[in-house]
Design a protein around this motif. Sequence first.
Motif, PDB file in Angstrom:
ATOM      1  N   ARG A 124      19.546  14.006  16.987  1.00 23.71           N
ATOM      2  CA  ARG A 124      19.991  12.614  17.119  1.00 23.71           C
ATOM      3  C   ARG A 124      19.437  11.919  18.350  1.00 23.71           C
ATOM      4  N   GLU A 125      19.436  12.609  19.472  1.00 26.62           N
ATOM      5  CA  GLU A 125      18.940  11.993  20.709  1.00 26.62           C
ATOM      6  C   GLU A 125      17.452  11.679  20.607  1.00 26.62           C
ATOM      7  N   TRP A 138      14.661   4.132   8.341  1.00 28.57           N
ATOM      8  CA  TRP A 138      15.652   4.187   9.386  1.00 28.57           C
ATOM      9  C   TRP A 138      16.471   2.905   9.498  1.00 28.57           C
ATOM     10  N   ILE A 194      13.298   5.674  17.738  1.00 25.17           N
ATOM     11  CA  ILE A 194      13.532   4.371  17.106  1.00 25.17           C
ATOM     12  C   ILE A 194      13.546   3.258  18.150  1.00 25.17           C
ATOM     13  N   GLU A 195      14.239   3.494  19.257  1.00 26.64           N
ATOM     14  CA  GLU A 195      14.298   2.470  20.313  1.00 26.64           C
ATOM     15  C   GLU A 195      12.909   2.180  20.868  1.00 26.64           C
ATOM     16  N   ALA A 236      15.734  11.234  17.815  1.00 24.71           N
ATOM     17  CA  ALA A 236      15.563  10.182  16.809  1.00 24.71           C
ATOM     18  C   ALA A 236      15.928   8.811  17.388  1.00 24.71           C
ATOM     19  N   LYS A 237      17.022   8.760  18.142  1.00 29.29           N
ATOM     20  CA  LYS A 237      17.452   7.495  18.745  1.00 29.29           C
ATOM     21  C   LYS A 237      16.393   6.980  19.714  1.00 29.29           C
ATOM     22  N   GLN A 238      15.872   7.865  20.551  1.00 21.96           N
ATOM     23  CA  GLN A 238      14.854   7.472  21.519  1.00 21.96           C
ATOM     24  C   GLN A 238      13.578   7.015  20.813  1.00 21.96           C
TER      25      GLN A 238
END
Length: 122
Positions: free
Chosen positions: A52-53, A120, A59-60, A55-57
Amino acid sequence: MYRWYSPYHYYQHHPAYRNFPAVDTTILEGSVSGFQILLQQSQVLLRSLENREFAKQLIETAQKGHQQQVDQMIQNIPGFTSRANIQYTPTGIRFLLLLPTTTETIENPDCCSMSLELKWGT
């Protein structure tokens, strides 16, 4: 009674009249071997995207339009050695995986490629 009439004459090709070269599966075998490497590399990539971390980074970073940073994040995945062309939109990401040019077991590193398209957003 009406019959349908086609104004085009279709010539039927008979294989007995054509000369084909002898079948050689060497190139196909190389492509299959290369694709198996790409399958393994795609598993490495997908396992990283499950984090998750990470993937979040990713996408951002992509949403900010930082292509070089996105490329760097993917290339820094431990065990990921494929060449990757990465494109993204506000709703997803596309990876075109290519064999590493240093693949010694494959005669032609451009023998095959794999495309992954992941969503996403909506």
